[in-house]
Design a protein around this motif. Sequence first.
Motif, PDB file in Angstrom:
ATOM      1  N   VAL A  34       0.818  -1.224   0.000  1.00  0.00           N
ATOM      2  CA  VAL A  34       0.000   0.000   0.000  1.00  0.00           C
ATOM      3  C   VAL A  34       0.844   1.264   0.000  1.00  0.00           C
ATOM      4  O   VAL A  34       0.293   2.366  -0.129  1.00  0.00           O
ATOM      5  N   THR A  35       2.171   1.147   0.108  1.00  0.00           N
ATOM      6  CA  THR A  35       3.005   2.339  -0.004  1.00  0.00           C
ATOM      7  C   THR A  35       3.294   2.696  -1.460  1.00  0.00           C
ATOM      8  O   THR A  35       3.869   3.757  -1.729  1.00  0.00           O
ATOM      9  N   VAL A  36       2.888   1.833  -2.396  1.00  0.00           N
ATOM     10  CA  VAL A  36       3.158   2.042  -3.826  1.00  0.00           C
ATOM     11  C   VAL A  36       1.873   2.498  -4.521  1.00  0.00           C
ATOM     12  O   VAL A  36       0.870   1.764  -4.516  1.00  0.00           O
ATOM     13  N   PRO A  37       1.871   3.690  -5.138  1.00  0.00           N
ATOM     14  CA  PRO A  37       0.636   4.205  -5.751  1.00  0.00           C
ATOM     15  C   PRO A  37      -0.004   3.261  -6.765  1.00  0.00           C
ATOM     16  O   PRO A  37      -1.225   3.066  -6.751  1.00  0.00           O
ATOM     17  N   LEU A  38       0.799   2.662  -7.648  1.00  0.00           N
ATOM     18  CA  LEU A  38       0.230   1.763  -8.657  1.00  0.00           C
ATOM     19  C   LEU A  38      -0.385   0.526  -8.011  1.00  0.00           C
ATOM     20  O   LEU A  38      -1.401   0.011  -8.490  1.00  0.00           O
ATOM     21  N   ALA A  39       0.215   0.054  -6.928  1.00  0.00           N
ATOM     22  CA  ALA A  39      -0.331  -1.109  -6.228  1.00  0.00           C
ATOM     23  C   ALA A  39      -1.662  -0.766  -5.566  1.00  0.00           C
ATOM     24  O   ALA A  39      -2.594  -1.583  -5.558  1.00  0.00           O
ATOM     25  N   ARG A  40      -1.760   0.431  -4.997  1.00  0.00           N
ATOM     26  CA  ARG A  40      -3.041   0.844  -4.403  1.00  0.00           C
ATOM     27  C   ARG A  40      -4.125   0.931  -5.476  1.00  0.00           C
ATOM     28  O   ARG A  40      -5.265   0.495  -5.268  1.00  0.00           O
ATOM     29  N   ALA A  41      -3.786   1.499  -6.622  1.00  0.00           N
ATOM     30  CA  ALA A  41      -4.766   1.609  -7.701  1.00  0.00           C
ATOM     31  C   ALA A  41      -5.216   0.229  -8.175  1.00  0.00           C
ATOM     32  O   ALA A  41      -6.420  -0.006  -8.402  1.00  0.00           O
ATOM     33  N   ALA A  42      -4.258  -0.708  -8.314  1.00  0.00           N
ATOM     34  CA  ALA A  42      -4.611  -2.065  -8.743  1.00  0.00           C
ATOM     35  C   ALA A  42      -5.486  -2.756  -7.702  1.00  0.00           C
ATOM     36  O   ALA A  42      -6.411  -3.508  -8.047  1.00  0.00           O
ATOM     37  N   LEU A  43      -5.213  -2.503  -6.435  1.00  0.00           N
ATOM     38  CA  LEU A  43      -6.032  -3.078  -5.362  1.00  0.00           C
ATOM     39  C   LEU A  43      -7.475  -2.596  -5.458  1.00  0.00           C
ATOM     40  O   LEU A  43      -8.417  -3.401  -5.392  1.00  0.00           O
ATOM     41  N   LEU A  44      -7.668  -1.306  -5.634  1.00  0.00           N
ATOM     42  CA  LEU A  44      -9.026  -0.771  -5.726  1.00  0.00           C
ATOM     43  C   LEU A  44      -9.714  -1.204  -7.020  1.00  0.00           C
ATOM     44  O   LEU A  44     -10.937  -1.410  -7.041  1.00  0.00           O
TER      45      LEU A  44
END
Length: 239
Positions: free
Chosen positions: A56-66
Amino acid sequence: MGQVVLITGGTSGIGLSLAESFLNEGADVVVCGRSRTGLDRFDRAHPKALAVQADVTVPLARAALLDAVTERFGRLDVLVNNAGTFVERDFAGNDDATVALDQEVALNLTAPIHLTGEVVRRWPALDAIVFVTSGFALVSPTRAPTYGAVKAGLHGFADGLRRQLAPHGTHVLEVLPPTTDTPMNADAIGPKLPPAEVAEATLKALRQRRPMALPGQTKLLPTMLRIAPHTLGRMVAKL
């Protein structure tokens, strides 16, 4: 139809207990974590839930999660910001006390703030946002002053956000557990609260739409801060 709940760091400790409690209440649960092993173990135990590998500290990972939440469920009702880390730092010692400080601050403070903003933009009618902080948000631990600092920061963010989102009907809950029996606290001495008790207190506070959940001995903290702050400080000096 049950609520859709996203829990960061939901494969162990408090996050896992929260996930299981929400599942028992009929919610659709999404958890995320960085460890593939932990996610696979969660998957086997809870095949109806969705487990997503994400830092969750990585912006692209947060976007992929959502995006994964949207693809599977089409909506989100409750966000639980639970992922975190505890790092001991001795600023009076000879070692560099700020090693990997940016990573600690990112995981414990800036990542949940970013994720909250991204979630609210996608789902402005969110029912609730939960922040798992710590009793150390009110009184910082001697052996980990930066942990106290970041949890205090998250405490302040939750407080202000609660007032901002109240007109929109979004409940903002802060959970302040004491030292809990989790992998993060495996080496800690002294009493540890079972994570299931933290989860129980959290769901009760959500049902009652209270601003804070104070499980275990943290329920005494606000009173002690008012009437005996020096005594409390001496107690925390041993932690």
